[in-house]
Write an enzyme that holds these catalytic residues in place. Structure first.
Site, PDB file in Angstrom:
ATOM      1  N   HIS A  90       1.170  -0.873   0.503  1.00 23.66           N
ATOM      2  CA  HIS A  90      -0.123   0.344   0.523  1.00 23.66           C
ATOM      3  C   HIS A  90       1.114   0.838   0.088  1.00 23.66           C
ATOM      4  O   HIS A  90       2.045   1.594   0.624  1.00 23.66           O
ATOM      5  CB  HIS A  90      -1.115  -0.252   1.432  1.00 23.66           C
ATOM      6  CG  HIS A  90      -2.220   0.866   1.146  1.00 23.66           C
ATOM      7  ND1 HIS A  90      -1.923   2.549   1.310  1.00 23.66           N
ATOM      8  CD2 HIS A  90      -3.544   0.576   1.049  1.00 23.66           C
ATOM      9  CE1 HIS A  90      -3.045   2.748   1.191  1.00 23.66           C
ATOM     10  NE2 HIS A  90      -3.928   1.790   0.396  1.00 23.66           N
TER      11      HIS A  90
ATOM     12  N   ASP B 130      -8.360  -5.516  -0.408  1.00 22.65           N
ATOM     13  CA  ASP B 130      -8.857  -5.961  -1.669  1.00 22.65           C
ATOM     14  C   ASP B 130      -8.336  -7.253  -0.925  1.00 22.65           C
ATOM     15  O   ASP B 130      -8.965  -8.120  -2.068  1.00 22.65           O
ATOM     16  CB  ASP B 130      -7.554  -5.771  -3.132  1.00 22.65           C
ATOM     17  CG  ASP B 130      -8.172  -4.128  -2.966  1.00 22.65           C
ATOM     18  OD1 ASP B 130      -9.736  -3.930  -3.091  1.00 22.65           O
ATOM     19  OD2 ASP B 130      -7.846  -3.230  -3.192  1.00 22.65           O
TER      20      ASP B 130
HETATM   21  N1  ACO Z   1       4.485  -7.420  -5.077  1.00 23.00           N
HETATM   22  C1  ACO Z   1       5.683  -7.495  -4.861  1.00 23.00           C
HETATM   23  N2  ACO Z   1       6.487  -6.247  -4.677  1.00 23.00           N
HETATM   24  C2  ACO Z   1       5.777  -5.105  -4.171  1.00 23.00           C
HETATM   25  C3  ACO Z   1       4.545  -5.417  -4.390  1.00 23.00           C
HETATM   26  C4  ACO Z   1       3.962  -6.463  -4.466  1.00 23.00           C
HETATM   27  N3  ACO Z   1       2.583  -6.732  -4.396  1.00 23.00           N
HETATM   28  N4  ACO Z   1       4.342  -4.368  -4.656  1.00 23.00           N
HETATM   29  C5  ACO Z   1       5.065  -3.465  -4.129  1.00 23.00           C
HETATM   30  N5  ACO Z   1       6.243  -4.211  -4.081  1.00 23.00           N
HETATM   31  C6  ACO Z   1       8.040  -3.353  -4.176  1.00 23.00           C
HETATM   32  C7  ACO Z   1       7.887  -2.996  -5.536  1.00 23.00           C
HETATM   33  O1  ACO Z   1       8.354  -3.721  -6.566  1.00 23.00           O
HETATM   34  C8  ACO Z   1       9.095  -1.785  -4.950  1.00 23.00           C
HETATM   35  O2  ACO Z   1      10.336  -3.206  -4.864  1.00 23.00           O
HETATM   36  P1  ACO Z   1      11.972  -1.908  -5.389  1.00 23.00           P
HETATM   37  O3  ACO Z   1      11.805  -1.445  -4.047  1.00 23.00           O
HETATM   38  O4  ACO Z   1      12.470  -3.040  -5.115  1.00 23.00           O
HETATM   39  O5  ACO Z   1      11.610  -1.449  -6.062  1.00 23.00           O
HETATM   40  C9  ACO Z   1       8.349  -1.782  -3.799  1.00 23.00           C
HETATM   41  O6  ACO Z   1       7.947  -2.912  -2.735  1.00 23.00           O
HETATM   42  C10 ACO Z   1       7.625  -0.581  -3.510  1.00 23.00           C
HETATM   43  O7  ACO Z   1       6.765  -0.464  -4.131  1.00 23.00           O
HETATM   44  P2  ACO Z   1       5.793   0.539  -5.084  1.00 23.00           P
HETATM   45  O8  ACO Z   1       5.578  -0.371  -5.906  1.00 23.00           O
HETATM   46  O9  ACO Z   1       7.181   1.524  -4.913  1.00 23.00           O
HETATM   47  O10 ACO Z   1       4.969   1.039  -4.008  1.00 23.00           O
HETATM   48  P3  ACO Z   1       4.308   2.200  -4.281  1.00 23.00           P
HETATM   49  O11 ACO Z   1       3.523   2.448  -2.742  1.00 23.00           O
HETATM   50  O12 ACO Z   1       4.516   2.438  -5.368  1.00 23.00           O
HETATM   51  O13 ACO Z   1       3.179   0.851  -4.450  1.00 23.00           O
HETATM   52  C11 ACO Z   1       0.804  -0.256  -4.739  1.00 23.00           C
HETATM   53  C12 ACO Z   1       1.993   0.869  -4.207  1.00 23.00           C
HETATM   54  C13 ACO Z   1       0.488   0.511  -6.406  1.00 23.00           C
HETATM   55  C14 ACO Z   1      -0.152  -0.821  -3.536  1.00 23.00           C
HETATM   56  C15 ACO Z   1       1.882  -1.743  -4.979  1.00 23.00           C
HETATM   57  O14 ACO Z   1       2.259  -2.580  -3.957  1.00 23.00           O
HETATM   58  C16 ACO Z   1       0.746  -2.888  -5.817  1.00 23.00           C
HETATM   59  O15 ACO Z   1       1.335  -2.404  -6.910  1.00 23.00           O
HETATM   60  N6  ACO Z   1       0.151  -3.449  -5.103  1.00 23.00           N
HETATM   61  C17 ACO Z   1       0.305  -4.463  -5.767  1.00 23.00           C
HETATM   62  C18 ACO Z   1      -1.496  -4.586  -6.069  1.00 23.00           C
HETATM   63  C19 ACO Z   1      -3.166  -3.995  -5.014  1.00 23.00           C
HETATM   64  O16 ACO Z   1      -2.795  -4.875  -4.144  1.00 23.00           O
HETATM   65  N7  ACO Z   1      -3.451  -2.386  -5.351  1.00 23.00           N
HETATM   66  C20 ACO Z   1      -4.134  -2.323  -4.430  1.00 23.00           C
HETATM   67  C21 ACO Z   1      -4.169  -1.527  -3.443  1.00 23.00           C
HETATM   68  S1  ACO Z   1      -5.009  -1.060  -1.861  1.00 23.00           S
HETATM   69  C22 ACO Z   1      -6.267  -0.022  -2.893  1.00 23.00           C
HETATM   70  O17 ACO Z   1      -5.941   0.884  -3.529  1.00 23.00           O
HETATM   71  C23 ACO Z   1      -7.871  -0.171  -2.350  1.00 23.00           C
END
Ligand code: ACO
Length: 449
Positions: free
Chosen positions: A328, A385
């Site tokens: 998140h 979710d």
């Molecule tokens: N699985 C694996 N790796 C992940 C995940 C995941 N679900 N989420 C984040 N990471 C990793 C990224 O690859 C990144 O790694 P790095 O530092 O080595 O590059 C690090 O964790 C940070 O992630 P970001 O994508 O930069 O974080 P951001 O805050 O931009 O994104 C998000 C947050 C979009 C929710 C992300 O965690 C994600 O894609 N999750 C999966 C989709 C999801 O469940 N979305 C619903 C969110 S809740 C809502 O909107 C209601």
């Protein structure tokens, strides 16, 4: 820096020093010192007010994805991602989910206070008066291709709904006229969501029954059949739906709420602002994740249930796969909504006597990821979710309908955000950029290229 625009990336402060003092911050740029006001919120959150920064220094701030940018002040929802706290108008999400009805929470978000019995009855009755939609709207369904995604349909239907109320296209009308639009939207959204469900199944639509409460009416329009003499939604399901809608009701400046505010800031009407919010919510990184989670869990199950294999895939930077429902932008400890949903999921499945093998996979996946250094170091936890889809499936909703249910819950939050923006007469939202393209060059005629 010459004629080029300057920037400060707060993530990479280089020749810049910022000193935070009690009421202002000092910033030193290229040897010059400037003072910027500091804003403190009611929960002690601090922000440097940079609205005059460019005028004073020529610099803007750079924060791609708005990771550290306060786009507004707001009195609706407080969220502390480090501590896993979520409160609406001062009330904890735990209390609201356990003790309130969805409509009570909607009233709270919109009006700032919990309703008295009289206020609630007036609000509830006003919503019941508006549940029917213009029959003309049904014609829209003829235009949608068979099997088209419910979120695309919802987005179009809400946009079209506004066209039946031409006066409402002006957001600068008196407050009571705006309130009527708000009531219409709250009342008609469940009817439209249920119509989408029925039309996709090829079944006749069920009209609203205004003697039913908001959630029961929605379930009735969705699951009753015209051939049935009587349909009574299971109280366990009514209760679970109520809780799920509350848990989705608002979440401060997330992608869809920010979209609603941004679209509304151009004085676009409430219907089109909400339609834009629905479009933003649809994406798999936001609300669309609930559909993706269940599809992922199914995939893992069909693949033999080797959870570790999928955790390894999610960690592999050469693999695009992510654990959907994990991570998140703001929660870096736990998502309090996920905690409540996990428990609700167990309760509902037990009470309904449903055994869903994907629940076991979800729990194993959570356990494996939460002890894996990759997820621990990055503070990636199950979000709202992760478990919600399992409940929706147990209730009987198809997977691609899950995000519609998120939108139904989020509606009062979006409206409250839009209202706050409008009442405070906030300016049109218009971020800046740092241009990184070509510098000026001379045009050459085609024969000379
Ligand atoms: N699985 C694996 N790796 C992940 C995940 C995941 N679900 N989420 C984040 N990471 C990793 C990224 O690859 C990144 O790694 P790095 O530092 O080595 O590059 C690090 O964790 C940070 O992630 P970001 O994508 O930069 O974080 P951001 O805050 O931009 O994104 C998000 C947050 C979009 C929710 C992300 O965690 C994600 O894609 N999750 C999966 C989709 C999801 O469940 N979305 C619903 C969110 S809740 C809502 O909107 C209601």
């Amino acid at each position: 820096m010459g004629n080029h625009q300057s920037l400060i990336s707060f993530a990479q402060l280089k020749h810049t020093l910022i000193i935070l003092m009690a009421d202002n911050a000092k910033i030193i740029l290229e040897g010059n010192e400037y003072e910027l006001p500091v804003f403190t919120g009611s929960e002690g959150e601090k922000a440097i007010d940079i609205s005059d920064l460019r005028a004073k220094t020529g610099y803007i701030t750079l924060d791609i994805g708005y990771k550290n940018t306060g786009a507004t002040t707001s009195g609706i929802t407080f969220l502390d991602g480090e501590e896993g706290i979520l409160r609406h108008r001062g009330y904890s999400i735990e209390d609201l989910a356990a003790k309130a009805s969805f409509l009570e929470v909607a009233y709270l978000l919109l009006n700032g206070e919990l309703p008295t019995r009289q206020q609630f009855d007036d609000f509830d009755n006003a919503i019941r008066e508006h549940t029917l939609v213009n029959e003309g709207l049904e014609g829209m369904f003829k235009a949608f291709p068979t099997g088209s995604h419910p979120m695309g349909q919802l987005n179009s239907m809400i946009s079209a709904l506004g066209l039946f109320y031409p006066k409402s296209l002006n957001p600068n009308r008196p407050e009571d006229a705006i309130n009527r639009t708000v009531l219409r939207l709250l009342a008609k959204m469940p009817t439209i969501c249920a119509m989408i469900y029925k039309k996709r199944s090829g079944h006749p639509i069920i009209y609203p029954k205004n003697n039913l409460d908001y959630v029961s009416n929605y379930l009735n329009m969705t699951f009753a059949q015209v051939t049935m003499d009587h349909y009574q939604p299971d109280p366990v399901i009514v209760d679970a739906m109520n809780k799920l809608l509350i848990l989705h009701a608002d979440h401060e400046q997330n992608c869809s709420a920010s979209t609603v505010r941004m679209v509304g800031s151009s004085q676009s009407n409430l219907y089109s602002s909400i339609a834009a919010g629905i479009a933003a919510l649809w994406g798999p990184l936001h609300g669309g994740a609930n559909q993706e989670v269940l599809e992922m869990l199914e995939l893992i199950r069909q693949d033999g249930g080797d959870v570790q294999k999928w955790v390894n895939k999610a960690k592999d930077k050469n693999d695009n796969f992510r654990l959907m429902g994990f991570g998140h932008r703001v929660y870096k400890n736990f998502d309090p909504r996920a905690k409540i949903i996990k428990k609700t999921c167990d309760d509902v499945l037990n009470k309904l006597g449903v055994h869903d093998p994907v629940l076991e996979i979800a729990k194993k996946l959570e356990e494996t990821a939460l002890t894996d250094p990759y997820f621990v170091e990055r503070k990636l936890y199950p979000n709202v979710d992760f478990y919600s889809g399992i409940i929706y499936r147990a209730i009987g909703f198809p997977t691609d309908f899950f995000t519609v249910l998120f939108a139904l819950g989020r509606l009062p939050g979006w409206i409250s955000q839009w209202q706050e923006m409008r009442r405070e007469k906030q300016p049109i939202a218009r971020p800046r950029q740092i241009y990184t393209g070509e510098v000026p060059r001379n045009f050459k005629f085609m024969q000379d290229r």
